[in-house]
Design a protein around this motif. Structure first.
Motif, mmCIF file in Angstrom:
data_model
loop_
_atom_site.group_PDB
_atom_site.id
_atom_site.type_symbol
_atom_site.label_atom_id
_atom_site.label_comp_id
_atom_site.label_asym_id
_atom_site.label_seq_id
_atom_site.Cartn_x
_atom_site.Cartn_y
_atom_site.Cartn_z
ATOM 1 N N ARG A 62 49.679 42.458 42.275
ATOM 2 C CA ARG A 62 48.292 42.812 41.945
ATOM 3 C C ARG A 62 47.336 42.318 43.027
ATOM 4 N NH1 ARG A 62 50.751 41.743 37.066
ATOM 5 N NH2 ARG A 62 50.512 43.400 35.506
ATOM 6 N N ILE A 63 47.880 41.920 44.176
ATOM 7 C CA ILE A 63 47.038 41.264 45.179
ATOM 8 C C ILE A 63 46.244 42.260 46.013
ATOM 9 C CG2 ILE A 63 47.094 39.850 47.263
ATOM 10 C CD1 ILE A 63 49.272 38.165 45.992
ATOM 11 N N ALA A 64 46.926 43.206 46.612
ATOM 12 C CA ALA A 64 46.201 44.087 47.524
ATOM 13 C C ALA A 64 46.873 45.439 47.617
ATOM 14 C CB ALA A 64 46.107 43.463 48.916
ATOM 15 N N GLY A 100 42.458 42.041 45.215
ATOM 16 C CA GLY A 100 42.124 41.537 43.882
ATOM 17 C C GLY A 100 41.329 42.552 43.074
ATOM 18 N N GLY A 101 41.586 43.828 43.341
ATOM 19 C CA GLY A 101 40.923 44.883 42.594
ATOM 20 C C GLY A 101 39.548 45.251 43.135
ATOM 21 N N MET A 151 36.277 33.376 48.548
ATOM 22 C CA MET A 151 37.449 34.247 48.629
ATOM 23 C C MET A 151 38.721 33.456 48.301
ATOM 24 S SD MET A 151 37.987 37.508 49.548
ATOM 25 C CE MET A 151 39.321 38.546 50.190
ATOM 26 N N LEU A 152 38.794 32.222 48.753
ATOM 27 C CA LEU A 152 39.947 31.385 48.419
ATOM 28 C C LEU A 152 40.051 31.220 46.908
ATOM 29 C CD1 LEU A 152 42.249 29.474 49.337
ATOM 30 C CD2 LEU A 152 40.547 27.636 49.395
ATOM 31 N N LEU A 171 41.039 34.602 45.265
ATOM 32 C CA LEU A 171 42.450 34.976 45.448
ATOM 33 C C LEU A 171 43.392 34.108 44.614
ATOM 34 C CD1 LEU A 171 42.545 35.625 49.290
ATOM 35 C CD2 LEU A 171 42.970 37.292 47.487
ATOM 36 N N THR A 172 42.954 32.943 44.207
ATOM 37 C CA THR A 172 43.855 32.045 43.467
ATOM 38 C C THR A 172 43.480 31.940 41.996
ATOM 39 O OG1 THR A 172 42.486 30.224 44.295
ATOM 40 C CG2 THR A 172 44.556 30.635 45.429
ATOM 41 N N CYS A 173 42.215 32.167 41.655
ATOM 42 C CA CYS A 173 41.774 32.036 40.265
ATOM 43 C C CYS A 173 41.389 33.379 39.649
ATOM 44 C CB CYS A 173 40.606 31.060 40.168
ATOM 45 S SG CYS A 173 41.033 29.412 40.792
ATOM 46 N N GLY A 174 41.318 34.430 40.458
ATOM 47 C CA GLY A 174 41.134 35.763 39.907
ATOM 48 C C GLY A 174 39.695 36.149 39.608
ATOM 49 N N ARG A 175 38.753 35.309 39.969
ATOM 50 C CA ARG A 175 37.348 35.658 39.745
ATOM 51 C C ARG A 175 36.482 34.955 40.779
ATOM 52 N NH1 ARG A 175 34.906 31.249 37.694
ATOM 53 N NH2 ARG A 175 36.221 29.749 36.609
ATOM 54 N N PRO A 228 44.707 26.437 39.398
ATOM 55 C CA PRO A 228 46.051 26.194 38.858
ATOM 56 C C PRO A 228 46.750 25.067 39.626
ATOM 57 C CG PRO A 228 45.754 28.536 39.404
ATOM 58 C CD PRO A 228 44.575 27.806 39.938
ATOM 59 N N MET A 275 42.113 37.337 55.441
ATOM 60 C CA MET A 275 42.828 36.515 54.457
ATOM 61 C C MET A 275 43.972 37.255 53.789
ATOM 62 S SD MET A 275 39.890 34.249 52.615
ATOM 63 C CE MET A 275 40.879 33.027 51.735
ATOM 64 N N GLY A 307 47.901 42.347 51.697
ATOM 65 C CA GLY A 307 49.119 42.688 50.971
ATOM 66 C C GLY A 307 50.352 42.121 51.630
ATOM 67 N N LEU A 365 51.210 31.752 44.287
ATOM 68 C CA LEU A 365 50.930 31.797 42.845
ATOM 69 C C LEU A 365 51.521 33.046 42.212
ATOM 70 C CD1 LEU A 365 47.256 30.533 42.542
ATOM 71 C CD2 LEU A 365 49.390 29.258 42.270
ATOM 72 N N GLU A 366 51.338 34.206 42.851
ATOM 73 C CA GLU A 366 51.888 35.418 42.257
ATOM 74 C C GLU A 366 53.404 35.354 42.181
ATOM 75 O OE1 GLU A 366 50.327 39.735 42.458
ATOM 76 O OE2 GLU A 366 51.987 39.709 43.875
ATOM 77 N N TYR A 401 52.309 48.245 43.311
ATOM 78 C CA TYR A 401 50.994 47.638 43.098
ATOM 79 C C TYR A 401 50.447 48.039 41.737
ATOM 80 C CZ TYR A 401 45.992 46.850 43.451
ATOM 81 O OH TYR A 401 44.712 46.440 43.201
ATOM 82 N N GLN A 402 49.846 47.089 41.070
ATOM 83 C CA GLN A 402 49.075 47.392 39.856
ATOM 84 C C GLN A 402 47.711 46.752 39.987
ATOM 85 O OE1 GLN A 402 50.842 46.082 36.217
ATOM 86 N NE2 GLN A 402 52.633 47.409 36.445
ATOM 87 N N ASP A 403 46.708 47.415 39.450
ATOM 88 C CA ASP A 403 45.390 46.785 39.468
ATOM 89 C C ASP A 403 45.404 45.515 38.618
ATOM 90 O OD1 ASP A 403 43.740 48.362 41.135
ATOM 91 O OD2 ASP A 403 43.745 49.948 39.625
ATOM 92 N N PRO A 404 44.730 44.494 39.088
ATOM 93 C CA PRO A 404 44.654 43.270 38.288
ATOM 94 C C PRO A 404 43.803 43.513 37.050
ATOM 95 C CG PRO A 404 43.278 43.079 40.253
ATOM 96 C CD PRO A 404 44.002 44.379 40.357
ATOM 97 N N LYS A 436 38.632 39.896 35.106
ATOM 98 C CA LYS A 436 38.536 38.482 34.711
ATOM 99 C C LYS A 436 37.213 37.955 35.218
ATOM 100 C CE LYS A 436 41.546 34.400 35.077
ATOM 101 N NZ LYS A 436 42.705 33.867 35.775
#
Lengths: 259, 259, 259, 259
Positions: A10-12, A22-23, A39-40, A43-47, A210, B65, B68, B231-232, D252-255, D258
């Motif tokens: 789901r990253i890119a 991240g969408g 951005m860090l 990419l790690t916390c999703g928001r 996390p 950063m 994919g 993390l992923e 790939y899937q959209d996240p 959040k």
């Protein structure tokens, strides 16, 4: 038996004319709008982090970037002298040293705090004291405590924890760390400072990073500092002097005959 | 013959109660006041960046950063599957791949632009055209140009260069890059996009980042993205699927007998 | 335009009950029958080496395994102190330093010898002298020549070249190296020793090792030595002493104010 | 409290005209006389190995050198494609993967055997059975047992253990491993093969290799194989095909939105 997870990312995604991370549309939504720290976190916390979360994260990252000739910096300096064409090799080799002994201890302290909180939340009694006593009895260092240079207190930890408070981010993990500090002093019978990695471990938990990203954050932080060491090595070399000093520091003795 | 420089460091000093970095008090002057990006600039350029310099640097760092499953990301994913206890090893191994072929090309493009500017400033004629033609004749890729996926244009480069202009940071290096782009199209007889690493190389020069820090900045940028891949991989593993696909992609043939 | 090569591997195949390596049955034909050195040669040259080839290869590998606290050994010692759980990380980080400056020069010397031979075979005159003179004029070190400690001669190179002769393996590349040595002394106006990496570069060419395997062989050789350093560090630690000495060797000065 | 050990090295000394390694004259006593395998043993065990010890060590080293596209080989292939100038980087990055999951398990199996032997020697009963049962109950793999491809038995382990017997080197550790194998089958209720790393762990103990050298030996072994992969990648590239296959293997899937 649990169903096996299918591999998925789901990253890119990207195609000829766009990149989504991240969408979000990298080009239109992120470049020029997000800072590196945003951005860090994203990419790690999703928001996107809140303003206060960014301030806490920046404070933590800035703290670990540079502490002079740490083992990681010495390794980077020796490496850029040996492989001058490849700065990424010098950076990567310094980062390999961010493990259980040095700056990677952010993760171990965070893991300890998480475990303590879980046990307390489950109703267990005297958890903090038990942790301190068991480490003291087995003479094991408590992750996030103690420092070779900074005594009686690591000034970075003092500042970070004040900063967390002033930002209203001194929630349960910071409080647990402070409680643990009291019990550690009692159990070991002397004052042992919370160090920078301890404060950072707690503060990254406060902003919901996390636990398995935390050592990575230490590496990201230090990576920036190592670029500075590479530049200084190119301008005013120290690696050969450090190498010679290292050799001189360890005398040779003939081995005892065997076999 | 030049006097040999004595080894010296100006990066950091610390004692029991203080840490100074770049001549400033880490605890009182930097933590809580500098962002990660400020500090990265400070450690490599020796001063706090201006607001615009920060915006340019953040835009560049954010861009690289994440893209994919780059080779660096695939390596990091395989590594965290093999050495799950040590995220810093997974990050470092991904960063080792930031070399002359992939994201490290920021440095080569910047070096080319610096060289071109020096020759032009010295009064040499037709420098830009010559560079383009000589690469075309020898069929060598021009650093910072071309992309496997992004065609006809790398949308990241387009956005970055617009952003530089809107920030008033499209000085001599950006202009040279754009001029080079025209000559490259003419010399190769087809449109070849400026890619993200080309735009970043030029823009980091605009904000006075030393050329020998530039590949390091690519590594710093990518380091943040690799934490997300770790993390992923821990949540929804892909490494085994990638490993199996890799094996399946390369058929075995018996070697020819020899000797 | 040449047809693009399809990806294919000829190295190994395996199924539930067998493993084939280089077209041979690992279990029945190699284990218990090939030495490590045989197998290294087999995997890189595609055939079992002759007795003399093995003796030459062993002599070369043994020579580079250990030379005390080289940069690679210092890095390995610092790393096993920082990441004590992962000896492979300590070995790998030491090997990263086998580049253009230290033991990786075996490859550069071999490449130079190959290039010289090619030019001579094509009828070019005075090639060896030209190489020596051009390096002397540009004050560039000749790959495989010179040593910081070993003077007037590197005793390892002397022994290796004698050994090559006694084994009847002093063919064209060894002879070219000796001829180059004479021209180097004349061009530089003083005696510069052939060093161990020079002798090894020539001797590996004599036994038909491909030039692009040669730096890898240096790494393989040194890997064995680094295991010994890890063991010594675990028994009688030196890393902390080397770290302290490194810090003490580089005095701190305040940076000049900027910006 | 034990006196702190002073740093000292017994590995090597050198001066202008000599090099001593392990107390022996490198030039006169080792080059041309010791094989790579002799020297590896000498540097880690402190004495020249017997003929049988060399045969066992060679058999172990040869076994792990090559097993096709292992994760370490895939990483090395991707790395030499990304950083083609630095083969040592490609080798080192492959070796970083020799950890707790793949070939580094030689060490864990040896540590388990040592622990079992110690407990048995101290008079503890049913040790082997207990180990097997406790792993089965907690569904934890037993180090040195099981293999993804090789079923019902790893042919390398079968061959290695036969070889140890034929060389008269099937002492207490090999016997314990075989005993453990029986108990593992009983406890898990199905046949689980001793794998190559299990056999090697036991056999290296038989020849008195220290347990903390064993993972290093796995790395040394694999290093040789990785040189072969670098050569093949240079001749018939596979890295790009593996990279493309890796990308294609992970959709790939959209996240989920959040924050």
């Amino acid at each position: 038996m649990a169903a096996k997870k299918e591999p998925v990312t789901r990253i890119a995604k990207s195609d000829a004319t766009s990149v989504f991370v991240g969408g979000r549309d990298l080009v239109n939504d992120l470049i020029g709008k997000y800072s590196y720290t945003d951005m860090l976190y994203f990419l790690t916390c999703g928001r996107k982090p809140s303003t206060q979360e960014v301030r806490i994260l920046d404070a933590c990252l800035v703290t670990l970037m540079e502490h002079g000739f740490t083992p990681s910096a010495v390794i980077t300096r020796l490496m850029i002298d040996s492989v001058p064409e490849e700065p990424q090799v010098a950076i990567a080799s310094g980062l390999l040293a961010i493990g259980s002994v040095f700056a990677g201890t952010t993760e171990q302290c965070a893991a300890l705090l998480l475990d303590m909180k879980k046990r307390i939340d489950a109703g267990e009694k005297d958890v903090v004291k038990q942790i301190a006593v068991s480490h003291a009895q087995s003479k094991q260092p408590v992750p996030g405590f103690g420092h070779g240079t900074h005594k009686p207190d690591d000034p970075r930890a003092v500042r970070l924890l004040e900063f967390a408070k002033s930002e209203g981010m001194d929630g349960p993990y910071v409080k647990l760390l402070l409680e643990l500090a009291k019990e550690v002093d009692a159990a070991f019978g002397r004052h042992i400072t919370i160090n920078a990695t301890g404060a950072i471990g707690a503060m990254l938990l406060e902003i919901q990073v996390p636990v398995d990203a935390i050592r990575g954050f230490s590496a990201v932080s230090r990576a920036g500092g190592l670029v500075g060491h590479i530049l200084e090595e190119k301008r005013t070399p120290s690696a050969r002097a450090m190498w010679n000093a290292s050799k001189a520091a360890v005398p040779y003795q003939d081995p005892e005959p065997k076999g």
